[in-house]
Design an enzyme around this catalytic site. Sequence first.
Site, PDB file in Angstrom:
ATOM      1  N   ARG A   1      43.151   1.156   4.183  1.00 47.78           N
ATOM      2  CA  ARG A   1      44.286   1.259   5.118  1.00 47.78           C
ATOM      3  C   ARG A   1      43.896   1.980   6.394  1.00 47.78           C
ATOM      4  O   ARG A   1      44.315   1.611   7.470  1.00 47.78           O
ATOM      5  CB  ARG A   1      45.435   2.035   4.467  1.00 47.78           C
ATOM      6  CG  ARG A   1      46.189   1.212   3.479  1.00 47.78           C
ATOM      7  CD  ARG A   1      47.635   1.649   3.365  1.00 47.78           C
ATOM      8  NE  ARG A   1      48.261   0.825   2.358  1.00 47.78           N
ATOM      9  CZ  ARG A   1      48.384   1.171   1.075  1.00 47.78           C
ATOM     10  NH1 ARG A   1      47.984   2.357   0.665  1.00 47.78           N
ATOM     11  NH2 ARG A   1      48.943   0.339   0.216  1.00 47.78           N
TER      12      ARG A   1
ATOM     13  N   VAL B   1      37.017   4.794 -17.212  1.00 49.01           N
ATOM     14  CA  VAL B   1      37.248   5.520 -18.468  1.00 49.01           C
ATOM     15  C   VAL B   1      36.439   6.807 -18.473  1.00 49.01           C
ATOM     16  O   VAL B   1      35.203   6.783 -18.445  1.00 49.01           O
ATOM     17  CB  VAL B   1      36.878   4.651 -19.690  1.00 49.01           C
ATOM     18  CG1 VAL B   1      37.199   5.396 -20.978  1.00 49.01           C
ATOM     19  CG2 VAL B   1      37.632   3.329 -19.642  1.00 49.01           C
TER      20      VAL B   1
ATOM     21  N   GLU C   1      33.095   1.018 -15.776  1.00 50.24           N
ATOM     22  CA  GLU C   1      32.714   2.307 -16.388  1.00 50.24           C
ATOM     23  C   GLU C   1      33.478   3.495 -15.796  1.00 50.24           C
ATOM     24  O   GLU C   1      33.886   4.415 -16.515  1.00 50.24           O
ATOM     25  CB  GLU C   1      31.204   2.530 -16.228  1.00 50.24           C
ATOM     26  CG  GLU C   1      30.689   3.842 -16.754  1.00 50.24           C
ATOM     27  CD  GLU C   1      30.837   3.991 -18.260  1.00 50.24           C
ATOM     28  OE1 GLU C   1      31.743   4.735 -18.666  1.00 50.24           O
ATOM     29  OE2 GLU C   1      30.060   3.374 -19.021  1.00 50.24           O
TER      30      GLU C   1
ATOM     31  N   THR D   1      39.502   8.978  -2.398  1.00 50.55           N
ATOM     32  CA  THR D   1      38.659   9.946  -3.115  1.00 50.55           C
ATOM     33  C   THR D   1      37.402   9.263  -3.664  1.00 50.55           C
ATOM     34  O   THR D   1      36.270   9.665  -3.359  1.00 50.55           O
ATOM     35  CB  THR D   1      39.459  10.588  -4.276  1.00 50.55           C
ATOM     36  OG1 THR D   1      40.619  11.204  -3.730  1.00 50.55           O
ATOM     37  CG2 THR D   1      38.633  11.614  -5.028  1.00 50.55           C
TER      38      THR D   1
ATOM     39  N   LYS E   1      43.206   4.298 -20.546  1.00 52.04           N
ATOM     40  CA  LYS E   1      41.796   4.501 -20.924  1.00 52.04           C
ATOM     41  C   LYS E   1      41.599   4.285 -22.423  1.00 52.04           C
ATOM     42  O   LYS E   1      40.603   3.689 -22.853  1.00 52.04           O
ATOM     43  CB  LYS E   1      41.355   5.911 -20.526  1.00 52.04           C
ATOM     44  CG  LYS E   1      41.331   6.113 -19.011  1.00 52.04           C
ATOM     45  CD  LYS E   1      41.268   7.595 -18.668  1.00 52.04           C
ATOM     46  CE  LYS E   1      41.164   7.830 -17.172  1.00 52.04           C
ATOM     47  NZ  LYS E   1      41.489   9.206 -16.789  1.00 52.04           N
TER      48      LYS E   1
ATOM     49  N   ASP F   1      48.060   7.283 -17.898  1.00 51.93           N
ATOM     50  CA  ASP F   1      46.656   7.104 -17.516  1.00 51.93           C
ATOM     51  C   ASP F   1      45.747   7.198 -18.752  1.00 51.93           C
ATOM     52  O   ASP F   1      44.842   6.382 -18.939  1.00 51.93           O
ATOM     53  CB  ASP F   1      46.274   8.173 -16.480  1.00 51.93           C
ATOM     54  CG  ASP F   1      44.807   8.098 -16.108  1.00 51.93           C
ATOM     55  OD1 ASP F   1      44.417   7.131 -15.435  1.00 51.93           O
ATOM     56  OD2 ASP F   1      44.045   8.997 -16.519  1.00 51.93           O
TER      57      ASP F   1
HETATM   58  N1  NAI Z   1      40.377  10.270  -8.224  1.00 51.38           N
HETATM   59  C1  NAI Z   1      39.634  10.264  -9.319  1.00 51.38           C
HETATM   60  O1  NAI Z   1      39.048  11.288  -9.700  1.00 51.38           O
HETATM   61  C2  NAI Z   1      39.487   9.011 -10.101  1.00 51.38           C
HETATM   62  C3  NAI Z   1      40.130   7.854  -9.745  1.00 51.38           C
HETATM   63  N2  NAI Z   1      39.944   6.708 -10.468  1.00 51.38           N
HETATM   64  C4  NAI Z   1      40.560   5.458 -10.044  1.00 51.38           C
HETATM   65  O2  NAI Z   1      39.941   5.054  -8.833  1.00 51.38           O
HETATM   66  C5  NAI Z   1      40.865   4.323  -8.034  1.00 51.38           C
HETATM   67  C6  NAI Z   1      40.987   4.979  -6.671  1.00 51.38           C
HETATM   68  O3  NAI Z   1      41.474   6.287  -6.864  1.00 51.38           O
HETATM   69  P1  NAI Z   1      41.419   7.377  -5.693  1.00 51.38           P
HETATM   70  O4  NAI Z   1      40.188   7.197  -4.901  1.00 51.38           O
HETATM   71  O5  NAI Z   1      41.681   8.673  -6.344  1.00 51.38           O
HETATM   72  O6  NAI Z   1      42.695   6.964  -4.841  1.00 51.38           O
HETATM   73  P2  NAI Z   1      42.978   7.289  -3.312  1.00 51.38           P
HETATM   74  O7  NAI Z   1      44.457   7.147  -3.135  1.00 51.38           O
HETATM   75  O8  NAI Z   1      42.324   8.539  -2.908  1.00 51.38           O
HETATM   76  O9  NAI Z   1      42.254   6.078  -2.563  1.00 51.38           O
HETATM   77  C7  NAI Z   1      42.734   4.766  -2.508  1.00 51.38           C
HETATM   78  C8  NAI Z   1      42.410   4.210  -1.146  1.00 51.38           C
HETATM   79  O10 NAI Z   1      42.720   2.818  -1.110  1.00 51.38           O
HETATM   80  C9  NAI Z   1      43.483   2.535   0.062  1.00 51.38           C
HETATM   81  N3  NAI Z   1      44.375   1.416  -0.261  1.00 51.38           N
HETATM   82  C10 NAI Z   1      45.259   1.323  -1.286  1.00 51.38           C
HETATM   83  N4  NAI Z   1      45.897   0.154  -1.258  1.00 51.38           N
HETATM   84  C11 NAI Z   1      45.395  -0.525  -0.201  1.00 51.38           C
HETATM   85  C12 NAI Z   1      45.686  -1.805   0.369  1.00 51.38           C
HETATM   86  N5  NAI Z   1      46.587  -2.608  -0.181  1.00 51.38           N
HETATM   87  N6  NAI Z   1      45.007  -2.177   1.472  1.00 51.38           N
HETATM   88  C13 NAI Z   1      44.087  -1.355   2.022  1.00 51.38           C
HETATM   89  N7  NAI Z   1      43.770  -0.137   1.529  1.00 51.38           N
HETATM   90  C14 NAI Z   1      44.440   0.273   0.440  1.00 51.38           C
HETATM   91  C15 NAI Z   1      44.252   3.814   0.344  1.00 51.38           C
HETATM   92  O11 NAI Z   1      44.653   3.862   1.689  1.00 51.38           O
HETATM   93  C16 NAI Z   1      43.221   4.876  -0.016  1.00 51.38           C
HETATM   94  O12 NAI Z   1      42.354   5.153   1.045  1.00 51.38           O
HETATM   95  C17 NAI Z   1      42.170   4.299  -8.840  1.00 51.38           C
HETATM   96  O13 NAI Z   1      42.215   3.128  -9.609  1.00 51.38           O
HETATM   97  C18 NAI Z   1      42.036   5.521  -9.739  1.00 51.38           C
HETATM   98  O14 NAI Z   1      42.787   5.397 -10.925  1.00 51.38           O
HETATM   99  C19 NAI Z   1      39.120   6.671 -11.552  1.00 51.38           C
HETATM  100  C20 NAI Z   1      38.462   7.780 -11.970  1.00 51.38           C
HETATM  101  C21 NAI Z   1      38.617   9.047 -11.294  1.00 51.38           C
HETATM  102  N1  LIG Z   2      43.817  10.918 -12.648  1.00 49.53           N
HETATM  103  C1  LIG Z   2      42.702  10.723 -13.503  1.00 49.53           C
HETATM  104  C2  LIG Z   2      41.499  10.357 -12.690  1.00 49.53           C
HETATM  105  C3  LIG Z   2      40.406   9.829 -13.497  1.00 49.53           C
HETATM  106  O1  LIG Z   2      40.520   8.850 -14.210  1.00 49.53           O
HETATM  107  C4  LIG Z   2      42.428  11.986 -14.299  1.00 49.53           C
HETATM  108  O2  LIG Z   2      42.971  13.024 -13.937  1.00 49.53           O
HETATM  109  O3  LIG Z   2      41.697  11.907 -15.282  1.00 49.53           O
HETATM  110 NA    NA Z   3      33.039   6.485 -17.511  1.00 43.36          NA
END
Ligand code: NAI
Ligand SMILES: N[C@@H](CC=O)C(=O)O
Ligand code: NA
Length: 433
Positions: free
Chosen positions: A45, A130, A127, A13, A202, A198
Site C-alpha cells: 500500500r 507456523v 513455513e 513487519t 497454525k 491464530d
Molecule cells: N508479524 C509477525 O511476527 C508474523 C506475521 N506473520 C504473517 O505474515 C503476514 C504479514 O504480517 P505482518 O508483516 O505482521 O503485517 P503488516 O500489517 O505489518 O504488513 C502487511 C503489509 O501488507 C500491505 N497490504 C495489505 N493488504 C494490501 C493490499 N491489498 N494491497 C497492497 N498492500 C497491502 C500493508 O499495507 C502492509 O504494509 C500475515 O499473514 C501474518 O499473519 C507470520 C509470522 C509472524
Molecule cells: N501474531 C502472531 C505472529 C506470528 O505468527 C503471533 O503472535 O504469534
Molecule cells: Na515456521
Amino acid sequence: MKEVRVGICGLGTVGGGTYNVLTRNAELIAGRAGSPIRISRVASRRRRDDIDLGDIPFSNDIFEVTRADDVDIVVELIGGYDVARELVLAAIENGKHVVTANKALIAVHGNEIFEAAAKQGVIVAYEAGVAGGIPVIKAIREGMAGNRIDWIAGIINGTGNYILTEMRAGRAFDEVLKEAQAKGYAEADPTFDVEGIDAAHKLTILASAGFGVPLQFERAYTEGISRITPYDIAHAELLGYRIKHLGIARRRENGIELRVHPTLVPQSHLIAQVDGVLNAVLVDGDAVGQTMYYGPGAGDEATASAVIADIVDVARSVAAESRQRVPYLGFEPDALENLEVLPMEDIQSAYYLRIQALDRPGVLAKVASILSEHGINIESIMQKESELEDGKIPVIILTHTVQERQINRAIEDLEALSDIQEKVVRIRAENFN
Ligand SMILES: NC(=O)C1=CN([C@@H]2O[C@H](COP(=O)(O)OP(=O)(O)OC[C@H]3O[C@@H](n4cnc5c(N)ncnc54)[C@H](O)[C@@H]3O)[C@@H](O)[C@H]2O)C=CC1
Ligand SMILES: N[C@@H](CC=O)C(=O)O
Ligand code: NA
C-alpha cells in the site's frame, strides 16, 4: 548461473524483514541456493521511509507482481483471507511459485490452493506461517517422514505467550498487548491472537502435516487467554503447574483432537520455561519419541528467516528444473486420510477446577462425592481459610485424565448445589504422555 526473481507483496513487519535479510545476506543465501536471489519487484500500500528499495520497481498494485514476466516467486506477505487468496490463486494461475507467511490463508483456503498449485506444477511454501522462524514444518514433513505422529502440542502464538509471561510477572493484560502490537508481533486484528484463532490456524496446519489429514480449520476448538486471571496463574503454580496457551492435536482411534485453549503444564516440563514471544512445538513420533522445536514465533527478521528458507527451497528446485517436490502437506494427496475431528466432549484431559463454595460444613465432601459419581479421580485439592471472602472460599481441584463429557456433567451437578453460587472455572491440564 540463472538468477531466481522474487516479487514481494506486502512491505510491513515481515515484508520489511524479508527485504532486509535477503539484501544483507544476499551472497551467503546465493551460495546456499545455488543461484542469486534477486528481488525484482515490491508492491504494498505504501513505500517505507526506513527501507531503501534502490531501483527496484515499486507498485501499490500487488496483482502486478502476479503478472510480471520478471517474477519467478510471489512472496505473499499482506495477510488476511480474501485478497490474499485471490493474489495467490492468480500467481499460481500464472505459473508462479508462492511463498507465504499467511497461516490464516493456508488453514482456511489451503485445500483449494494446493489443488490449484498441483495442477500447475508449482510450489506453495508456508513455513513462516507456523511458529514463525522455527523450521517446524520442515521438521515434520521431512525430518519425521518415517514416523507415525501421535500428537503435537505447542505454544504457537508469540503475542499470547508474551502476554501470559508478563501477566505472571504482575503486569496488566491490556498494557502488554499494546507492547506486543508495537513490536510487530500481533495480527492486524489482535483478537486473532488473544482469542486463539491464530493458534488454531497454525494447529490446523500442523495436524494436517503431522497426521496426513485435510485441513479442517472450521472444526478446531478455539478458546483464548482473555479470561485467565492472575489468581488462577498463581494457584496453578501452587499445584506445580504453569498456565500456557497451547494448541493440541492428538490422533485417536476414531478421529483426531484439534483444540486450542489455556492449559496447565507441569513446571518441570521444558515447555513451561518457554517465555515471551518464543514458541515451542512438541511432536511425538512412534520411532523418534518426543521432540521439541523452540525459537522465536514472531518478529520481522525471525519470520523472514523462514520465508527465506522457503525461497531457497524453491530456488533450488527451479535451478534444478526439478519436478520433485515435497508434497504440500507432507503426504501425497491420495495418501491423505479422512480422519474426523472429534467433538470436544470426546477429548481426554486432566482439569483444574476453581469452585467458589460457601463456607459451610460438608461442602468439600459434596464436591468430592459429585466428582466421584462421574468417575473423576482427584489428583490434588486445595482450600485456604485465609482466602475466605464474603462467606465464600475457593476450592481448587486438579483431576486425573478423564473425558471432557464427564467433567461437563460434573460441573452441571456442582453448579446445581446451593453451596455453589458462581460458575465453576475450568482450565484443561496436560502431562504430555
Ligand atoms: N508479524 C509477525 O511476527 C508474523 C506475521 N506473520 C504473517 O505474515 C503476514 C504479514 O504480517 P505482518 O508483516 O505482521 O503485517 P503488516 O500489517 O505489518 O504488513 C502487511 C503489509 O501488507 C500491505 N497490504 C495489505 N493488504 C494490501 C493490499 N491489498 N494491497 C497492497 N498492500 C497491502 C500493508 O499495507 C502492509 O504494509 C500475515 O499473514 C501474518 O499473519 C507470520 C509470522 C509472524
Ligand atoms: N501474531 C502472531 C505472529 C506470528 O505468527 C503471533 O503472535 O504469534
Ligand atoms: Na515456521
